[in-house]
Design a protein around this motif. Structure first.
Motif, PDB file in Angstrom:
ATOM      1  N   ALA A 106       8.790  -0.502   1.256  1.00 41.62           N
ATOM      2  CA  ALA A 106       8.709  -1.752   2.728  1.00 41.62           C
ATOM      3  C   ALA A 106       7.765  -0.779   3.615  1.00 41.62           C
ATOM      4  O   ALA A 106       6.678  -1.212   4.204  1.00 41.62           O
ATOM      5  N   SER A 107       8.611   0.284   3.725  1.00 42.03           N
ATOM      6  CA  SER A 107       7.357   1.017   4.670  1.00 42.03           C
ATOM      7  C   SER A 107       5.812   1.537   3.816  1.00 42.03           C
ATOM      8  O   SER A 107       5.770   1.972   5.335  1.00 42.03           O
ATOM      9  N   HIS A 108       5.682   1.195   3.144  1.00 45.41           N
ATOM     10  CA  HIS A 108       4.145   1.092   2.575  1.00 45.41           C
ATOM     11  C   HIS A 108       3.853   0.601   1.986  1.00 45.41           C
ATOM     12  O   HIS A 108       2.465   0.883   1.247  1.00 45.41           O
ATOM     13  N   THR A 109       3.956  -0.944   2.650  1.00 45.82           N
ATOM     14  CA  THR A 109       3.136  -2.067   2.162  1.00 45.82           C
ATOM     15  C   THR A 109       3.482  -3.160   3.572  1.00 45.82           C
ATOM     16  O   THR A 109       3.868  -3.130   3.199  1.00 45.82           O
ATOM     17  N   ALA A 110       1.825  -3.785   2.955  1.00 40.92           N
ATOM     18  CA  ALA A 110       2.057  -4.878   4.645  1.00 40.92           C
ATOM     19  C   ALA A 110       2.088  -6.282   3.747  1.00 40.92           C
ATOM     20  O   ALA A 110       1.385  -6.881   3.196  1.00 40.92           O
ATOM     21  N   GLU A 111       2.319  -5.718   1.720  1.00 44.62           N
ATOM     22  CA  GLU A 111       1.546  -7.541   1.620  1.00 44.62           C
ATOM     23  C   GLU A 111       3.249  -8.182   1.607  1.00 44.62           C
ATOM     24  O   GLU A 111       4.654  -7.761   1.855  1.00 44.62           O
ATOM     25  N   THR A 112       3.320  -9.443   1.068  1.00 45.41           N
ATOM     26  CA  THR A 112       3.962 -10.618   1.564  1.00 45.41           C
ATOM     27  C   THR A 112       5.029 -10.413   0.415  1.00 45.41           C
ATOM     28  O   THR A 112       5.311 -10.091  -0.758  1.00 45.41           O
ATOM     29  N   ILE A 113       6.361 -10.440   1.116  1.00 40.77           N
ATOM     30  CA  ILE A 113       7.647 -10.111   0.579  1.00 40.77           C
ATOM     31  C   ILE A 113       8.553 -11.133   0.727  1.00 40.77           C
ATOM     32  O   ILE A 113       8.274 -12.189   1.504  1.00 40.77           O
TER      33      ILE A 113
END
Length: 453
Positions: A106-113
């Motif tokens: 999660a520290s390596h993405t800004a995509e919608t989770i």
């Protein structure tokens, strides 16, 4: 409940554990150009070893080189390693941050989770949502606690939506992980051996899914679950709360009225008679409610949601109908690794049932099953290295109880005990690690044994 965002030093990442999540984390660390080293106590699966070798990622097996591990700037721990393990205590005392693979990813993405958790139903609900996303033609990946790891999927390329099943063990290792939509299905006693045998510790672990959410995020939760509603009252998450209920009509959220699901979160409510759902049973109606609510929050068309709910085929190892032999139905529910999951399975039995149960007990209280066993179960086949707790619990409930210690024996005994019109149900209520690699291995061995009858 929310915490300050933690900043990581990724310069020297050590991964502990070489399973799906550990190898995924190592591959992501390598892909992002960090120095990375993986340490695994046992031998690595050959495919995992090859993946590490292909990327020139150094690793060790059969030992943990403490000197090298203590040089880490960050440790990514596989979910199976408890915080109480001596190695984890040692690195924590040395001041090295220890996080889970979903936190690292999660520290390596800004995509919608979109993240789904719960004691039961999370694989079915996540898979159902994945089917909705597929029918809606969203750009998404699905994984986490099922399928590929979150980290592995980031290595493979971008996606607009990351749909994750997450476990309490994974959530224990988060600091910044922040799903846009968090789904909390239910919380019943499970894995208590990892939580000092305190249910409240396990509830707190599940609530971490909403820990970092803000007012732009959503928490879809089971309003019928007192453990959840109390935890929400206690933790006061900042996200928009979206309840679902099987027992009362809600003005906002999802509820059941006249055997019809209604999701009312905007100007165009979604409705669907439960008889049209491909998945049957009360627990699956609740799962469908949670999935439909999440889909509505993502602005997926109502007709797409309805079509998906009608065509979804279910999940392997979850009340999976295997074969009918001599008019006896064999059902694989190997994924039932706790008492509550087995409760749902026994509750859905409409014919006399030979029940195969047992494995590694996680602090189980079997008393809640007594009524269902009296009602539905004609014989019990114990399957485990130590069946004493099950024998003691159910010896007064059934006339026939047989102890076995292999799947082949268990299925052969069940075959002899069952009559035409009966069910043979594998629903272990326990973890699988005494006789099997995991619940999938257990379920596949059951199916192989049934096919071999």
């Amino acid at each position: 409940m929310s915490q300050e965002k933690f900043t990581y030093n990724f310069s020297n990442v050590v991964v502990l554990g070489g399973g799906i999540s550990g190898v995924g984390a190592a591959l992501l660390a390598s892909d992002r150009g960090y120095e990375v080293f993986l340490s695994n106590r046992d031998e690595l699966d050959s495919a995992f070893a090859k993946a590490l070798q292909t990327q020139n990622i150094p690793y060790e097996t059969g030992t943990h080189s403490i000197d090298r591990i203590l040089k880490a700037s960050l440790i990514v721990k596989s979910p199976g390693i408890p915080d109480t393990a001596p190695l984890i205590v040692q690195v924590t005392e040395a001041g090295i941050p220890v996080i889970s693979e979903i936190e690292f990813a999660a520290s390596h993405t800004a995509e919608t989770i979109v993240a789904v958790t719960g004691s039961n139903g999370k694989t079915t609900t996540t898979s159902l949502l994945g089917h909705v996303f597929q029918v809606a033609e969203l750009d998404y990946t699905m994984g986490g606690n099922i399928g590929k790891s979150f980290a592995q999927q980031l290595v493979e390329g971008p996606a607009e939506h990351r749909l994750l099943e997450v476990s309490s063990f994974q959530l224990d290792g988060i600091l910044n992980f922040k799903p846009h939509i968090a789904v909390l299905l239910n919380v019943t006693p499970d894995h208590l051996d990892r939580y000092d045998y305190k249910f409240e510790n396990y509830i707190d672990s599940k609530m971490r899914i909403a820990m970092n959410q803000d007012e732009n995020d959503f928490l879809v939760y089971n309003a019928d679950d007192e453990a959840i509603t109390s935890a929400i009252e206690k933790n006061k998450p900042k996200s928009t709360l979206v309840p679902f209920s099987m027992t009362r009509e809600l003005e906002y959220g999802a509820s059941l009225s006249n055997n019809t699901i209604k999701v009312a979160i905007d100007q165009t409510p979604f409705t669907m008679p439960i008889e049209q759902l491909s998945l049957k049973g009360q627990h699956n109606t609740a799962n469908a409610m949670a999935a439909a609510t999440t889909a509505k929050l993502l602005k997926i068309r109502k007709e797409t949601i309805r079509q998906s709910m009608q065509s979804f085929q279910g999940v392997e190892h979850r009340l999976e109908q295997v074969l009918k032999i001599n008019k006896v139905q064999y059902i694989n529910d190997s994924k039932a690794t706790n008492v509550n999951a087995t409760f749902y399975a026994l509750d859905s039995m409409e014919h006399p049932t030979v029940w195969i149960v047992g494995g590694v007990d996680k602090g189980n209280d079997y008393s809640q099953l007594f009524g269902l066993v009296n009602k539905h179960v004609k014989a019990i086949v114990c399957l485990g290295t130590d069946n004493s707790k099950i024998v003691n619990a159910f010896s007064g409930c059934v006339d026939q109880m047989v102890e076995t210690n292999s799947m082949e024996d268990a299925v052969r005994v069940a075959y002899k005990l069952a009559d035409a019109g009966d069910n043979v149900l594998l629903s272990p209520a326990c973890a699988s690690f005494d006789l099997f690699k995991n619940y999938e291995d257990r379920g596949r061995q059951f199916k192989d044994a049934v096919r071999g009858l």
